[in-house]
Scaffold this motif. Structure first.
Motif, PDB file in Angstrom:
ATOM      1  N   GLY A   1       0.661  -1.082  -0.154  1.00  0.00           N
ATOM      2  CA  GLY A   1      -0.076  -0.317   0.048  1.00  0.00           C
ATOM      3  C   GLY A   1       1.387   1.343  -0.162  1.00  0.00           C
ATOM      4  O   GLY A   1       1.020   2.050  -0.774  1.00  0.00           O
ATOM      5  N   PHE A   2       2.255   1.239   0.690  1.00  0.00           N
ATOM      6  CA  PHE A   2       2.775   3.135   0.868  1.00  0.00           C
ATOM      7  C   PHE A   2       3.845   2.525   0.054  1.00  0.00           C
ATOM      8  O   PHE A   2       5.067   3.863   0.059  1.00  0.00           O
ATOM      9  CB  PHE A   2       2.732   2.900   1.883  1.00  0.00           C
ATOM     10  CG  PHE A   2       1.676   3.498   3.280  1.00  0.00           C
ATOM     11  CD1 PHE A   2       1.190   4.172   2.836  1.00  0.00           C
ATOM     12  CD2 PHE A   2       1.777   2.023   4.200  1.00  0.00           C
ATOM     13  CE1 PHE A   2      -0.132   5.050   3.345  1.00  0.00           C
ATOM     14  CE2 PHE A   2       0.446   2.388   4.836  1.00  0.00           C
ATOM     15  CZ  PHE A   2      -0.395   3.602   3.892  1.00  0.00           C
ATOM     16  N   ALA A   3       4.734   1.655  -1.059  1.00  0.00           N
ATOM     17  CA  ALA A   3       5.548   1.643  -1.865  1.00  0.00           C
ATOM     18  C   ALA A   3       5.652   2.454  -3.212  1.00  0.00           C
ATOM     19  O   ALA A   3       3.899   2.762  -3.098  1.00  0.00           O
ATOM     20  CB  ALA A   3       5.813   0.230  -1.828  1.00  0.00           C
ATOM     21  N   PRO A   4       6.212   2.269  -2.993  1.00  0.00           N
ATOM     22  CA  PRO A   4       5.688   3.793  -4.679  1.00  0.00           C
ATOM     23  C   PRO A   4       5.568   2.657  -5.887  1.00  0.00           C
ATOM     24  O   PRO A   4       5.770   1.615  -5.583  1.00  0.00           O
ATOM     25  CB  PRO A   4       7.801   3.739  -4.904  1.00  0.00           C
ATOM     26  CG  PRO A   4       8.306   4.268  -3.099  1.00  0.00           C
ATOM     27  CD  PRO A   4       7.359   2.925  -2.759  1.00  0.00           C
ATOM     28  N   LEU A   5       5.247   3.317  -6.294  1.00  0.00           N
ATOM     29  CA  LEU A   5       5.139   2.460  -8.077  1.00  0.00           C
ATOM     30  C   LEU A   5       5.404   2.092  -8.737  1.00  0.00           C
ATOM     31  O   LEU A   5       5.147   0.800  -9.314  1.00  0.00           O
ATOM     32  CB  LEU A   5       3.835   3.853  -8.578  1.00  0.00           C
ATOM     33  CG  LEU A   5       3.245   3.376  -9.823  1.00  0.00           C
ATOM     34  CD1 LEU A   5       2.069   2.267  -9.768  1.00  0.00           C
ATOM     35  CD2 LEU A   5       2.690   4.194 -11.023  1.00  0.00           C
ATOM     36  N   LYS A   6       6.579   2.661  -8.487  1.00  0.00           N
ATOM     37  CA  LYS A   6       7.955   1.536  -9.164  1.00  0.00           C
ATOM     38  C   LYS A   6       8.534   0.392  -8.683  1.00  0.00           C
ATOM     39  O   LYS A   6       8.857  -0.519  -9.455  1.00  0.00           O
ATOM     40  CB  LYS A   6       9.342   2.880  -9.616  1.00  0.00           C
ATOM     41  CG  LYS A   6      10.506   1.759 -10.109  1.00  0.00           C
ATOM     42  CD  LYS A   6      11.681   3.553  -9.630  1.00  0.00           C
ATOM     43  CE  LYS A   6      13.046   2.626 -10.474  1.00  0.00           C
ATOM     44  NZ  LYS A   6      13.869   3.416 -10.402  1.00  0.00           N
ATOM     45  N   ILE A   7       8.411   0.556  -7.525  1.00  0.00           N
ATOM     46  CA  ILE A   7       8.737  -1.152  -6.730  1.00  0.00           C
ATOM     47  C   ILE A   7       7.616  -1.778  -6.629  1.00  0.00           C
ATOM     48  O   ILE A   7       7.606  -3.065  -7.000  1.00  0.00           O
ATOM     49  CB  ILE A   7       9.392  -0.257  -5.251  1.00  0.00           C
ATOM     50  CG1 ILE A   7      10.134   0.230  -5.561  1.00  0.00           C
ATOM     51  CG2 ILE A   7       9.742  -1.982  -4.642  1.00  0.00           C
ATOM     52  CD1 ILE A   7      10.838   1.489  -3.694  1.00  0.00           C
ATOM     53  N   ILE A   8       6.395  -1.321  -6.967  1.00  0.00           N
ATOM     54  CA  ILE A   8       5.067  -2.537  -6.570  1.00  0.00           C
ATOM     55  C   ILE A   8       5.391  -3.372  -8.646  1.00  0.00           C
ATOM     56  O   ILE A   8       4.918  -4.578  -8.271  1.00  0.00           O
ATOM     57  CB  ILE A   8       4.086  -1.578  -7.007  1.00  0.00           C
ATOM     58  CG1 ILE A   8       4.121  -1.352  -5.429  1.00  0.00           C
ATOM     59  CG2 ILE A   8       2.544  -2.519  -7.130  1.00  0.00           C
ATOM     60  CD1 ILE A   8       2.677  -0.121  -4.826  1.00  0.00           C
ATOM     61  N   LYS A   9       5.657  -2.146  -9.205  1.00  0.00           N
ATOM     62  CA  LYS A   9       6.276  -2.298 -11.087  1.00  0.00           C
ATOM     63  C   LYS A   9       7.199  -3.765 -11.335  1.00  0.00           C
ATOM     64  O   LYS A   9       6.668  -4.739 -12.098  1.00  0.00           O
ATOM     65  CB  LYS A   9       5.824  -1.442 -11.514  1.00  0.00           C
ATOM     66  CG  LYS A   9       4.576  -0.559 -12.006  1.00  0.00           C
ATOM     67  CD  LYS A   9       5.403  -0.260 -13.257  1.00  0.00           C
ATOM     68  CE  LYS A   9       3.507   1.027 -13.672  1.00  0.00           C
ATOM     69  NZ  LYS A   9       3.866   1.825 -14.539  1.00  0.00           N
ATOM     70  N   LYS A  10       7.935  -3.305 -10.333  1.00  0.00           N
ATOM     71  CA  LYS A  10       9.490  -4.515 -10.380  1.00  0.00           C
ATOM     72  C   LYS A  10       9.301  -5.423 -10.135  1.00  0.00           C
ATOM     73  O   LYS A  10       9.801  -6.943 -10.018  1.00  0.00           O
ATOM     74  CB  LYS A  10      10.438  -3.422  -9.559  1.00  0.00           C
ATOM     75  CG  LYS A  10      10.988  -2.767 -10.906  1.00  0.00           C
ATOM     76  CD  LYS A  10      12.297  -2.683 -10.436  1.00  0.00           C
ATOM     77  CE  LYS A  10      13.036  -0.516 -11.035  1.00  0.00           C
ATOM     78  NZ  LYS A  10      13.873  -0.657 -10.594  1.00  0.00           N
ATOM     79  N   THR A  11       8.027  -5.888  -8.222  1.00  0.00           N
ATOM     80  CA  THR A  11       7.932  -6.750  -7.882  1.00  0.00           C
ATOM     81  C   THR A  11       7.143  -7.397  -8.729  1.00  0.00           C
ATOM     82  O   THR A  11       7.490  -8.666  -8.262  1.00  0.00           O
ATOM     83  CB  THR A  11       6.893  -6.103  -6.411  1.00  0.00           C
ATOM     84  OG1 THR A  11       8.100  -5.466  -5.809  1.00  0.00           O
ATOM     85  CG2 THR A  11       7.035  -7.495  -5.481  1.00  0.00           C
ATOM     86  N   LEU A  12       5.691  -6.852  -9.284  1.00  0.00           N
ATOM     87  CA  LEU A  12       4.844  -7.133 -10.059  1.00  0.00           C
ATOM     88  C   LEU A  12       5.274  -8.325 -11.348  1.00  0.00           C
ATOM     89  O   LEU A  12       5.179  -9.843 -11.377  1.00  0.00           O
ATOM     90  CB  LEU A  12       3.803  -7.083 -10.306  1.00  0.00           C
ATOM     91  CG  LEU A  12       2.843  -6.659  -9.202  1.00  0.00           C
ATOM     92  CD1 LEU A  12       1.429  -5.650  -9.567  1.00  0.00           C
ATOM     93  CD2 LEU A  12       2.249  -8.134  -8.240  1.00  0.00           C
ATOM     94  N   ALA A  13       6.756  -7.548 -11.524  1.00  0.00           N
ATOM     95  CA  ALA A  13       7.190  -8.083 -12.720  1.00  0.00           C
ATOM     96  C   ALA A  13       7.705  -9.523 -12.477  1.00  0.00           C
ATOM     97  O   ALA A  13       8.529 -10.316 -13.508  1.00  0.00           O
ATOM     98  CB  ALA A  13       8.154  -7.227 -13.894  1.00  0.00           C
TER      99      ALA A  13
END
Length: 149
Positions: A3-15
């Motif tokens: 929830g509070f992570a930056p969008l860039k980190i969330i995209k890399k995690t999901l990838a």
């Protein structure tokens, strides 16, 4: 958790974490006809069943039975009789009873050796059937003797 992570980190995690995942969707859902659990497949009787063997003086002519296993439903007062050639056939006759009429909630019996076998315990474990035993020298606690036989 993201929830509070930056969008860039969330995209890399999901990838990185979902590369090997495959999504399986069955558009029309399939119905499962049979449960994998044995106790859910068996028809259930909502009563305690009492059992006791009954012996004859001579063999039956047609089948060669020397006695019969009597199953007595304590609520329904239904009596079911299965013939046997030897006392050790109790687990097979018990499975026949379950197949024909259903699994009882409890089985009340006396302390006979053939009725306390490991095979009988296995039947009770897989179908969730309670054990009930009579006290020694108290036949009035097993109603199949007074009412059924």
């Amino acid at each position: 958790y993201l929830g509070f992570a930056p969008l860039k980190i969330i995209k890399k995690t999901l990838a990185r974490t979902t590369q090997m995942a495959k999504m399986v969707i069955r558009a029309p859902l399939r119905r499962h006809i049979k449960s994998r659990l044995a106790f859910m497949q068996a028809k259930r009787l909502k009563e305690t069943v009492s059992t006791d063997p009954m012996f004859a003086n001579c063999r039956s002519l047609g089948h060669g039975y020397t006695g019969a296993q009597v199953f007595y439903g304590m609520k329904s007062n239904q009596i079911n009789v299965y013939g046997f050639r030897s006392k050790g056939e109790f687990p097979q006759k018990y499975r026949d009873f379950i197949r024909d009429h259903g699994a009882p909630s409890a089985l009340r019996r006396d302390n006979a050796k053939e009725e306390k076998s490991e095979e009988n315990d296995q039947i009770h474990r897989e179908l969730f059937i309670q054990d009930q035993f009579c006290e020694p020298y108290n036949p009035q606690q097993n109603p199949v003797e007074s009412r059924g036989i």
